[in-house]
Design an enzyme around this catalytic site. Structure first.
Site, PDB file in Angstrom:
ATOM      1  CB  VAL A   1      -0.873   0.032   1.266  1.00 52.76           C
ATOM      2  CG1 VAL A   1      -1.823   1.207   1.208  1.00 52.76           C
ATOM      3  CG2 VAL A   1      -1.643  -1.257   1.410  1.00 52.76           C
ATOM      4  CB  CYS A   2       2.635   2.866  -2.249  1.00 49.98           C
ATOM      5  SG  CYS A   2       3.039   1.153  -2.436  1.00 49.98           S
ATOM      6  CB  THR A   3       1.382   7.832  -0.460  1.00 55.70           C
ATOM      7  OG1 THR A   3       0.318   7.322   0.350  1.00 55.70           O
ATOM      8  CG2 THR A   3       1.021   9.229  -0.937  1.00 55.70           C
TER       9      THR A   3
END
Ligand SMILES: *[C@@H]1O[C@H](CO)[C@@H](O)[C@H](O)[C@H]1NC(C)=O
Ligand SMILES: *[C@@H]1O[C@H](CO)[C@@H](O)[C@H](O)[C@H]1NC(C)=O
Ligand SMILES: *[C@@H]1O[C@H](CO)[C@@H](O)[C@H](O)[C@H]1NC(C)=O
Ligand SMILES: *[C@@H]1O[C@H](CO)[C@@H](O)[C@H](O)[C@H]1NC(C)=O
Ligand SMILES: *[C@@H]1O[C@H](CO)[C@@H](O)[C@H](O)[C@H]1NC(C)=O
Length: 373
Positions: free
Chosen positions: A139-141
């Site tokens: 899960v990333c930004t």
């Protein structure tokens, strides 16, 4: 001349989303770079992967160095699997059924996986599992932004552990803790010169994050979507092998694409096994985009557009034209902060002064109580 900076925050987080129902109280911090204080867990070690070596040999030095940590992390995953399926059948299946997949992968990936297995002493099936595992659990930004002088910079947060075993007692994600010592920076070289650099995990041969110095920066985020998910991976296992593994495409583009435009075209047009977001930054003004991909095609390309006042593009794990899942809204706080800082005065300006043309990464921790994004 435009400069290109890149920072990677590999924050292996410990948070369970249902405990953090919005609204959160949070502040935009302007003094977070370089990282320090309780969330700072140290710099990441550099290794070299020599692309002139045979694929089965090129990971040898790195894996030999990280062998104990890799074996320990796989043991944790196996313990978790055995906790779910106590008969040990799941692990047995992985060891027996997954090695054949290696034969089906394009050059150089099959041989590289064999090399990782040989150097670590792990069964080939478990190395394959480890490489699929990341396609599933990240899960990333990611942000690409441009300053008034036309300098581009690319930041990313890589968060792990959202779906893994939660240890209520000490509030640390079991697997995330085990992943931290596996975080490495890798300098991929050909003819004794850097081709690209990446922050990755020892044992993982696809790329989620990388920089081709002076040319482009690239990150990939998962896109959870009904039109693909694991169907593509299942199809691959069953023999229908048209699409490309997402992190293999990222790796291949970093290794072989020669410009921002070439990278953009390949990322937008190559058929994939599963949907994804590619976040690409270039080396001159206006070169920054989010490519939203279905398995077959590019659904949308959102580009930096200074005329429209869009000086940054930001992606988490939701389509930018839709609302994020309310439990997991990292976009609104991210955008609020970017909007507040304005184009001239961002944390990344500081970053750029420090790290021109460099890839820097920091392992971070998320002390209790933890609000990681
Ligand atoms: C947290 O739990 C894990 C797994 O049970 C254990 O290995 C680790 O030592 C614990 N950490 C702390 C700080 O108690
Ligand atoms: C590679 O470059 C390093 C320094 O950049 C140099 O010390 C080394 O001898 C070079 N190796 C080869 C094989 O050219
Ligand atoms: C990059 O191109 C070279 C030369 O065509 C090829 O041997 C190599 O396998 C490619 N790398 C990847 C990761 O696809
Ligand atoms: C930007 O990338 C292009 C394509 O690779 C290259 O020709 C150009 O020299 C690069 N510009 C800078 C400023 O590095
Ligand atoms: C940030 O600014 C953009 C462009 O002005 C705007 O579309 C967006 O709604 C703003 N977002 C937040 C969270 O303030």
């Amino acid at each position: 001349m435009a400069r290109l900076s890149f920072v990677v925050f590999v924050s292996l987080i410990s948070v369970v989303s249902t405990q953090f129902i919005p609204p959160y109280t949070e502040d935009c911090r302007a003094d977070m770079y370089p990282p320090k204080g309780p969330t700072f867990k140290g710099r990441v070690t550099w290794y070299t992967v020599d692309l002139d070596l045979h694929p089965s040999k090129r990971w040898m030095p790195l894996i030999t160095d990280k062998k104990a940590e890799l074996v320990s992390m796989m043991q944790t995953i196996k313990d978790l699997a055995n906790a779910f399926v106590p008969s040990g059948k799941l692990v047995e299946m992985v060891d027996k059924a997954l090695p054949f997949l290696v034969e089906t992968l394009p050059y150089p990936f099959g041989d590289e996986l064999r090399g990782v297995a040989a150097a670590s002493g792990l069964p080939l099936g478990e190395v394959v599992l480890f490489n699929i595992f990341y396609e599933v659990f990240t899960v990333c930004t990611s942000i690409v932004a441009e300053d008034p002088k036309g300098n581009l910079f690319h930041g990313r947060n890589l968060d792990f552990g959202l779906f893994m075993g939660w240890d209520m007692k000490n509030r640390s994600w079991i697997v995330a803790e085990q992943l931290k010592p596996l975080v490495v920076n890798v300098d991929f070289r050909r003819n004794n010169q850097t081709v690209f650099k990446s922050t990755t995990f020892a044992g993982y041969i696809g790329m989620l994050t990388g920089i081709k110095p002076n040319v482009f920066t690239l990150t990939m985020n998962e896109r959870f979507s009904l039109d693909g998910g694991y169907i593509g991976i299942l199809e691959w296992i069953l023999g229908q092998r048209k699409g490309m593994w997402m992190s293999f495409l990222t790796r291949s583009v970093l290794e072989n694409a020669t410009s921002y435009e070439v990278a953009k075209t390949r990322l937008a047009q190559t058929e994939l096994l599963a949907p994804a977001y590619f976040i690409l930054g270039g080396n001159q003004t206006g070169q920054g985009c989010i490519i939203t991909r279905s398995r077959l095609l590019s659904l949308d390309i959102l580009e930096i557009d200074l005329k429209l006042g869009r000086w940054y593009v930001l992606e988490t794990n939701y389509d930018h034209w839709k609302a994020p899942l309310f439990l997991d809204d990292r976009r609104t706080p991210g955008m609020t902060c970017m909007n507040k800082t304005t184009q001239t005065l961002t944390t990344y300006t500081t970053l750029m002064d420090v790290s021109t043309g460099n890839l820097e990464s920091y392992i971070r921790d998320c002390p209790n109580p933890c609000m990681p994004w």
